[in-house]
Motif scaffolding. Structure first.
Motif, PDB file in Angstrom:
ATOM      1  N   HIS A   1       0.830  -1.204   0.000  1.00  0.00           N
ATOM      2  CA  HIS A   1       0.000   0.000   0.000  1.00  0.00           C
ATOM      3  C   HIS A   1       0.867   1.258   0.000  1.00  0.00           C
ATOM      4  O   HIS A   1       0.610   2.201  -0.751  1.00  0.00           O
ATOM      5  CB  HIS A   1      -0.917  -0.002   1.221  1.00  0.00           C
TER       6      HIS A   1
ATOM      7  N   TRP B   1      -4.700  -3.519  -2.328  1.00  0.00           N
ATOM      8  CA  TRP B   1      -3.996  -2.772  -1.278  1.00  0.00           C
ATOM      9  C   TRP B   1      -3.936  -1.272  -1.526  1.00  0.00           C
ATOM     10  O   TRP B   1      -3.558  -0.524  -0.637  1.00  0.00           O
ATOM     11  CB  TRP B   1      -2.565  -3.297  -1.123  1.00  0.00           C
TER      12      TRP B   1
ATOM     13  N   SER C   1      -6.562   1.244  -2.727  1.00  0.00           N
ATOM     14  CA  SER C   1      -7.678   2.044  -2.199  1.00  0.00           C
ATOM     15  C   SER C   1      -8.293   1.433  -0.959  1.00  0.00           C
ATOM     16  O   SER C   1      -8.873   2.132  -0.129  1.00  0.00           O
ATOM     17  CB  SER C   1      -8.746   2.237  -3.276  1.00  0.00           C
ATOM     18  N   THR C   2      -8.225   0.122  -0.838  1.00  0.00           N
ATOM     19  CA  THR C   2      -8.637  -0.550   0.397  1.00  0.00           C
ATOM     20  C   THR C   2      -7.540  -1.528   0.773  1.00  0.00           C
ATOM     21  O   THR C   2      -6.745  -1.943  -0.073  1.00  0.00           O
ATOM     22  CB  THR C   2      -9.958  -1.325   0.225  1.00  0.00           C
TER      23      THR C   2
ATOM     24  N   SER D   1      -7.080  -5.098   1.698  1.00  0.00           N
ATOM     25  CA  SER D   1      -7.848  -6.328   1.675  1.00  0.00           C
ATOM     26  C   SER D   1      -7.628  -7.160   2.927  1.00  0.00           C
ATOM     27  O   SER D   1      -6.502  -7.294   3.433  1.00  0.00           O
ATOM     28  CB  SER D   1      -7.465  -7.159   0.445  1.00  0.00           C
ATOM     29  N   ASP D   2      -8.714  -7.762   3.401  1.00  0.00           N
ATOM     30  CA  ASP D   2      -8.617  -8.653   4.555  1.00  0.00           C
ATOM     31  C   ASP D   2      -7.829  -9.918   4.244  1.00  0.00           C
ATOM     32  O   ASP D   2      -7.514 -10.686   5.162  1.00  0.00           O
ATOM     33  CB  ASP D   2     -10.019  -9.026   5.048  1.00  0.00           C
TER      34      ASP D   2
ATOM     35  N   GLU E   1     -13.639  -7.219  -2.258  1.00  0.00           N
ATOM     36  CA  GLU E   1     -14.111  -6.226  -1.292  1.00  0.00           C
ATOM     37  C   GLU E   1     -14.046  -4.813  -1.859  1.00  0.00           C
ATOM     38  O   GLU E   1     -14.883  -3.960  -1.562  1.00  0.00           O
ATOM     39  CB  GLU E   1     -13.265  -6.320  -0.026  1.00  0.00           C
ATOM     40  N   PHE E   2     -13.056  -4.538  -2.713  1.00  0.00           N
ATOM     41  CA  PHE E   2     -12.860  -3.183  -3.251  1.00  0.00           C
ATOM     42  C   PHE E   2     -14.060  -2.721  -4.059  1.00  0.00           C
ATOM     43  O   PHE E   2     -14.280  -1.526  -4.236  1.00  0.00           O
ATOM     44  CB  PHE E   2     -11.610  -3.129  -4.138  1.00  0.00           C
TER      45      PHE E   2
ATOM     46  N   CYS F   1     -17.132  -3.030  -3.241  1.00  0.00           N
ATOM     47  CA  CYS F   1     -18.227  -2.651  -2.348  1.00  0.00           C
ATOM     48  C   CYS F   1     -19.541  -3.307  -2.792  1.00  0.00           C
ATOM     49  O   CYS F   1     -20.631  -2.800  -2.492  1.00  0.00           O
ATOM     50  CB  CYS F   1     -18.413  -1.135  -2.276  1.00  0.00           C
TER      51      CYS F   1
ATOM     52  N   TYR G   1     -20.578  -7.052   4.073  1.00  0.00           N
ATOM     53  CA  TYR G   1     -19.337  -7.108   4.845  1.00  0.00           C
ATOM     54  C   TYR G   1     -19.612  -7.477   6.301  1.00  0.00           C
ATOM     55  O   TYR G   1     -19.136  -8.496   6.795  1.00  0.00           O
ATOM     56  CB  TYR G   1     -18.593  -5.777   4.767  1.00  0.00           C
TER      57      TYR G   1
ATOM     58  N   HIS H   1      -3.172   5.052   9.119  1.00  0.00           N
ATOM     59  CA  HIS H   1      -4.296   4.119   9.067  1.00  0.00           C
ATOM     60  C   HIS H   1      -4.438   3.340  10.379  1.00  0.00           C
ATOM     61  O   HIS H   1      -3.476   2.742  10.858  1.00  0.00           O
ATOM     62  CB  HIS H   1      -4.113   3.128   7.922  1.00  0.00           C
TER      63      HIS H   1
ATOM     64  N   MET I   1      -6.957   0.402  11.260  1.00  0.00           N
ATOM     65  CA  MET I   1      -7.971  -0.394  10.575  1.00  0.00           C
ATOM     66  C   MET I   1      -8.618  -1.409  11.500  1.00  0.00           C
ATOM     67  O   MET I   1      -7.979  -1.914  12.428  1.00  0.00           O
ATOM     68  CB  MET I   1      -7.348  -1.081   9.363  1.00  0.00           C
TER      69      MET I   1
END
Length: 368
Positions: free
Chosen positions: A30, A67, A69-70, A72-73, A113-114, A116, A120, A253, A255
């Motif tokens: 990221h 990685w 904009s979001t 990822s889990d 996930e990115f 949306c 979730y 961040h 999170m």
């Protein structure tokens, strides 16, 4: 706005503070993709990028939505292992083995996930089995460009192939730059984990969470952890545990993994330039709103130079005392103006230290 973690019935021994090499690699990717989020890491990012193999750099762009904009889990894969009590591995290889334990449905939904497009915090259908979700995911991927569409199509068509691709890519990143970075950072992360674990053992969860970040609070009577963020979410430890994972590359961040069915995780920055007591999201909103009015901006110009009484401000700005008082009240409520009494006079002055921090406060608040 906040993310809440219900911890009713959570035993203290089910709370673990553990570094994660996979999470730190995700944060490194990221920081390389969004160096503007991490001005303190620009020297490191420039050095890594300069010696990066062009082929690896191209592959890095291919799936950067995981990685950029979001976050990822997938990089916190231990939280998705059944049982909700698995700890991160000590090495990247061990963590990639945990990533392999996720089902194809978990892997695809987490990777998408990115978009949306998927539920979730609540249970819902999976993209692999729901044609409507598949179409929606591809539509949203199109907004990010043809490369993301192609990757998403391959992901939905052949998850095992993409899983193998991702594992090889992460192993190549370790060889290219991350092994050296992890060797430098892991001692700091381990020391922070020991410190937080000792606080947890000696003083309890509230003290450990307070040391994680001023944005994290424990309401013991409600058995709830609240994380002050510009977003809403809710999860529960239920019959699982709670993970606290430090990162050296993460500021600003903070999170919270609150995915349905996964173990809750607080992924928090250490060794950062974060303020000791950053303002809450509500306080930040108040300050920005207070400065949005042109009259209050002009008042701040005067109050930044010297302390003024209300009467003096009425003369300088050609306004009535009630009008000046009303604007001063907004600025004081936002914490931007201080007052002090000198004899029978009340003097108002801009708190320039608070105003000077607004830029970093804003960045920390929206990226937290």
């Amino acid at each position: 706005m906040s993310v809440r973690i219900d911890i009713a019935g959570l035993r203290q021994e089910r709370v673990a503070v553990v570094p994660s090499p996979l999470a730190e690699l995700g944060m490194a990717l990221h920081a390389l993709s969004e160096s503007g989020h991490h001005p303190g890491l620009q020297g490191w990012a420039t050095g890594v990028t300069a010696r990066l193999d062009p082929h690896l750099a191209d592959r890095m762009c291919e799936a950067d939505f995981l990685w950029r904009s979001t976050f990822s889990d997938l990089f916190l894969a231990c939280a998705g292992v059944p049982g909700r009590a698995t700890l991160p591995g000590a090495t990247l290889a061990e963590e990639l083995d945990l990533l392999d334990k996720l089902t194809d449905e978990q892997f695809v939904d987490t990777a998408l996930e990115f978009t949306c497009a998927l539920p979730y915090s609540a249970h819902g259908p999976a993209a692999l089995s729901d044609a409507g979700l598949r179409r929606r995911a591809l539509e949203l991927a199109a907004a990010r460009g043809p490369q993301q569409v192609r990757f998403s199509e391959r992901l939905l068509a052949d998850p095992p192939r993409i899983r193998a691709w991702l594992r090889q890519f992460l192993e190549d990143c370790e060889e290219a730059f991350f092994a050296e970075t992890w060797a430098r950072l892991r001692h700091q992360l381990a020391a922070d984990a020991r410190h937080k674990s000792e606080l947890l053992r000696r003083k309890g969860l509230a003290e450990a969470l307070a040391a994680v970040s001023p944005a994290v609070a424990l309401d013991e009577s409600a058995a709830r952890i609240t994380v002050d963020k510009l977003g809403d979410g809710r999860t529960a430890t239920e019959d699982g545990g709670l993970l606290l994972i430090p990162t050296s590359l993460g500021w600003p961040h903070l999170m919270v993994l609150h995915r349905y069915g996964w173990q809750p995780v607080l992924h928090y920055p250490v060794g950062s330039p974060e303020l000791a007591t950053p303002p809450s999201v509500e306080q930040l909103t108040l300050r920005l709103s207070a400065l949005s009015h042109p009259v209050r901006m002009r008042l701040c110009r005067s109050l930044a130079r010297s302390a003024f009484t209300t009467s003096e401000l009425t003369q300088v700005h050609g306004m009535t005392a009630p009008e000046i008082s009303r604007h001063l009240s907004v600025l004081k409520k936002a914490g931007l103006v201080t007052t002090r009494r000198r004899g029978r006079y009340v003097l108002h002055q801009l708190d320039v230290t608070v105003v000077a921090r607004l830029g970093s406060d804003f960045l920390e608040g929206i990226l937290r």
